[in-house]
Design a protein around this motif. Sequence first.
Motif, PDB file in Angstrom:
ATOM      1  N   GLY A  52       0.802  -1.224   0.000  1.00 45.46           N
ATOM      2  CA  GLY A  52       0.000   0.000   0.000  1.00 45.46           C
ATOM      3  C   GLY A  52       0.830   1.265   0.000  1.00 45.46           C
ATOM      4  N   LEU A  53       2.080   1.152  -0.481  1.00 45.25           N
ATOM      5  CA  LEU A  53       3.016   2.275  -0.456  1.00 45.25           C
ATOM      6  C   LEU A  53       3.366   2.754  -1.858  1.00 45.25           C
ATOM      7  N   GLN A  54       3.731   4.010  -1.981  1.00 40.52           N
ATOM      8  CA  GLN A  54       4.279   4.532  -3.220  1.00 40.52           C
ATOM      9  C   GLN A  54       5.642   3.890  -3.470  1.00 40.52           C
ATOM     10  N   PRO A  55       6.135   3.913  -4.708  1.00 41.75           N
ATOM     11  CA  PRO A  55       7.515   3.457  -4.942  1.00 41.75           C
ATOM     12  C   PRO A  55       8.485   4.251  -4.063  1.00 41.75           C
ATOM     13  N   VAL A  56       9.499   3.595  -3.548  1.00 40.09           N
ATOM     14  CA  VAL A  56      10.421   4.245  -2.606  1.00 40.09           C
ATOM     15  C   VAL A  56      11.080   5.471  -3.233  1.00 40.09           C
ATOM     16  N   SER A  57      11.268   5.464  -4.541  1.00 41.29           N
ATOM     17  CA  SER A  57      11.892   6.602  -5.218  1.00 41.29           C
ATOM     18  C   SER A  57      11.069   7.878  -5.069  1.00 41.29           C
ATOM     19  N   GLN A  58       9.790   7.750  -4.716  1.00 38.90           N
ATOM     20  CA  GLN A  58       8.917   8.916  -4.566  1.00 38.90           C
ATOM     21  C   GLN A  58       8.769   9.360  -3.106  1.00 38.90           C
ATOM     22  N   TRP A  59       9.337   8.616  -2.177  1.00 40.29           N
ATOM     23  CA  TRP A  59       9.200   8.974  -0.770  1.00 40.29           C
ATOM     24  C   TRP A  59      10.010  10.234  -0.455  1.00 40.29           C
ATOM     25  N   LYS A  60       9.511  11.015   0.478  1.00 39.14           N
ATOM     26  CA  LYS A  60      10.227  12.187   0.978  1.00 39.14           C
ATOM     27  C   LYS A  60      10.695  11.861   2.397  1.00 39.14           C
ATOM     28  N   ALA A  61      11.991  11.601   2.520  1.00 36.77           N
ATOM     29  CA  ALA A  61      12.559  11.167   3.796  1.00 36.77           C
ATOM     30  C   ALA A  61      13.544  12.214   4.305  1.00 36.77           C
ATOM     31  N   TYR A  62      13.482  12.472   5.608  1.00 39.75           N
ATOM     32  CA  TYR A  62      14.309  13.508   6.218  1.00 39.75           C
ATOM     33  C   TYR A  62      14.943  13.000   7.506  1.00 39.75           C
ATOM     34  N   GLY A  63      15.966  13.702   7.934  1.00 40.68           N
ATOM     35  CA  GLY A  63      16.595  13.458   9.216  1.00 40.68           C
ATOM     36  C   GLY A  63      16.750  14.779   9.951  1.00 40.68           C
ATOM     37  N   LEU A  64      17.344  14.715  11.142  1.00 37.57           N
ATOM     38  CA  LEU A  64      17.586  15.908  11.952  1.00 37.57           C
ATOM     39  C   LEU A  64      19.063  15.979  12.315  1.00 37.57           C
ATOM     40  N   LYS A  65      19.659  17.155  12.164  1.00 32.02           N
ATOM     41  CA  LYS A  65      21.043  17.338  12.571  1.00 32.02           C
ATOM     42  C   LYS A  65      21.177  17.018  14.054  1.00 32.02           C
ATOM     43  N   GLY A  66      22.173  16.221  14.384  1.00 32.01           N
ATOM     44  CA  GLY A  66      22.389  15.841  15.775  1.00 32.01           C
ATOM     45  C   GLY A  66      21.679  14.571  16.190  1.00 32.01           C
ATOM     46  N   TYR A  67      20.897  13.973  15.255  1.00 27.03           N
ATOM     47  CA  TYR A  67      20.165  12.742  15.566  1.00 27.03           C
ATOM     48  C   TYR A  67      20.451  11.678  14.506  1.00 27.03           C
ATOM     49  N   PRO A  68      21.680  11.181  14.425  1.00 27.52           N
ATOM     50  CA  PRO A  68      21.979  10.144  13.429  1.00 27.52           C
ATOM     51  C   PRO A  68      21.119   8.902  13.649  1.00 27.52           C
ATOM     52  N   GLY A  69      20.626   8.337  12.562  1.00 32.11           N
ATOM     53  CA  GLY A  69      19.778   7.148  12.653  1.00 32.11           C
ATOM     54  C   GLY A  69      18.299   7.446  12.737  1.00 32.11           C
ATOM     55  N   PHE A  70      17.928   8.720  12.862  1.00 27.10           N
ATOM     56  CA  PHE A  70      16.512   9.094  12.900  1.00 27.10           C
ATOM     57  C   PHE A  70      16.061   9.453  11.480  1.00 27.10           C
ATOM     58  N   ILE A  71      14.985   8.821  11.041  1.00 27.89           N
ATOM     59  CA  ILE A  71      14.446   9.048   9.699  1.00 27.89           C
ATOM     60  C   ILE A  71      12.959   9.353   9.809  1.00 27.89           C
ATOM     61  N   PHE A  72      12.538  10.413   9.163  1.00 28.20           N
ATOM     62  CA  PHE A  72      11.118  10.813   9.147  1.00 28.20           C
ATOM     63  C   PHE A  72      10.643  10.756   7.703  1.00 28.20           C
ATOM     64  N   ILE A  73       9.612   9.953   7.435  1.00 28.49           N
ATOM     65  CA  ILE A  73       9.089   9.777   6.080  1.00 28.49           C
ATOM     66  C   ILE A  73       7.699  10.401   6.014  1.00 28.49           C
ATOM     67  N   LEU A  74       7.567  11.435   5.185  1.00 30.34           N
ATOM     68  CA  LEU A  74       6.258  12.056   5.000  1.00 30.34           C
ATOM     69  C   LEU A  74       5.326  11.084   4.290  1.00 30.34           C
ATOM     70  N   ASN A  75       4.129  10.942   4.798  1.00 26.37           N
ATOM     71  CA  ASN A  75       3.106  10.036   4.291  1.00 26.37           C
ATOM     72  C   ASN A  75       3.422   9.409   2.925  1.00 26.37           C
ATOM     73  N   PRO A  76       3.934   8.162   2.912  1.00 23.75           N
ATOM     74  CA  PRO A  76       4.247   7.492   1.651  1.00 23.75           C
ATOM     75  C   PRO A  76       3.140   6.555   1.161  1.00 23.75           C
ATOM     76  N   PHE A  77       1.977   6.573   1.820  1.00 22.08           N
ATOM     77  CA  PHE A  77       0.925   5.612   1.482  1.00 22.08           C
ATOM     78  C   PHE A  77       0.189   6.012   0.202  1.00 22.08           C
ATOM     79  N   LEU A  78      -0.211   5.014  -0.548  1.00 22.46           N
ATOM     80  CA  LEU A  78      -1.038   5.242  -1.728  1.00 22.46           C
ATOM     81  C   LEU A  78      -2.435   5.679  -1.285  1.00 22.46           C
TER      82      LEU A  78
END
Length: 418
Positions: free
Chosen positions: A111-137
Amino acid sequence: MSKSLLERRPTARTALATAILGAATGRGVPAPPRPAPAVRCATRRGMAKMAAAALTREGGEDAFRRLFRFYRQRDVSDLRGVVDFSVPGGQVVRSQLSISSVSDQDAYRAGLQPVSQWKAYGLKGYPGFIFILNPFLPGCQRHWVKQCLKLYPQKPNVCNLDLHMAPEKTIDLWGQSKEQLRKKGSSKWEPRSLLEKLRWVTLGYHYNWDTKYSANHHTPFPSDLAFLSEQVAAACGFRGFQAQAGILNYYHFDSSLGIHVDESELDHSRPLLSFSFGQSSIFLLGGLKREEAPTAMFMHSGDIMVMSGFSRLLYHAVPRVLPNPDGTALPSCLDQGLSSDLPVGSVIEHSSDEDWQVCAKYLQSSRINMTIRQVLAEGQKFPDESGTKGKGQAPSEDGHHQENSRTKRHKPNTNTDS
């Protein structure tokens, strides 16, 4: 200077924040002549922002709790200090995903968009933290909402209502609640349905707030949720992730998630996955100690968070649930129904209009969060429990839905005090 003396002596920033909060809320300071309403509103917003900034900068004893309480206040209206990943900037950076690790077909099946279309972010000072804006179809979030309300609370899974209700009373929470929910009005005085009294559900290895995980307290993990989790983990660089345990939290506008660390899993090398549906929330991500002030961020319906590496064992909390930013009863991403053309092997199922009406009514004042974990590494087993007497106490009814949730502080492998 001794620690006890430091604890008794507030710093200048703490005193400033206390004074600002007192002025903003009308507590603890003499009231000056009242200005015009518009001026009062603007003044409160400015003071609230100044207080949040002062509290964030303050790195003294239990800075996390102070900021938690600040955002927990009902009258905090200025949230400009909260990170919004839909408007990246400042400490927000782009995160690179492993696009080749998940085929487009497998993404569609989850039920997800292709990974190439995902918008993924991190935060400076928090290595290993990933935030993905709604990737659901479109329409696919509805499947997970329905599963969390209709299927996952069923036996043999465990929920908070099991603590004080007979087993036969909690067999079918959906069936006992759907008519009451569908007809529910806007009055706060209407009796709550059993689904509205639901606070948490555990899956797979059933987490117990006293005894943690054990080999003898396990039921099959839902296959559809396992598949979704595996795709998200692989996209974030964790191929081979095994979804072995899940905690579903059910929030209302007056709910919160207490300050805690998810450290009970035996394998911390694998990520913690978090999925949110329904109304929005403020999420606080701190450090390895509660003395470190956290960063506040918004989580909206469909957003996914991944905590791995350094960020896997950081303190975090949800002090507040907020109406969705669209200003409508439900977020706009939940408006569209599911496409009739599902791929072969899809784990997503169509929901009837009747079922979605019940889910939509529930979500008008609620948020659902799924956190998925791998408890054991490949080939790892639980320690010998033969010396353990009894099963310990059951978790509290509210679980983590308290500021003072019981957590054991993680002690990193360093020589510094913690």
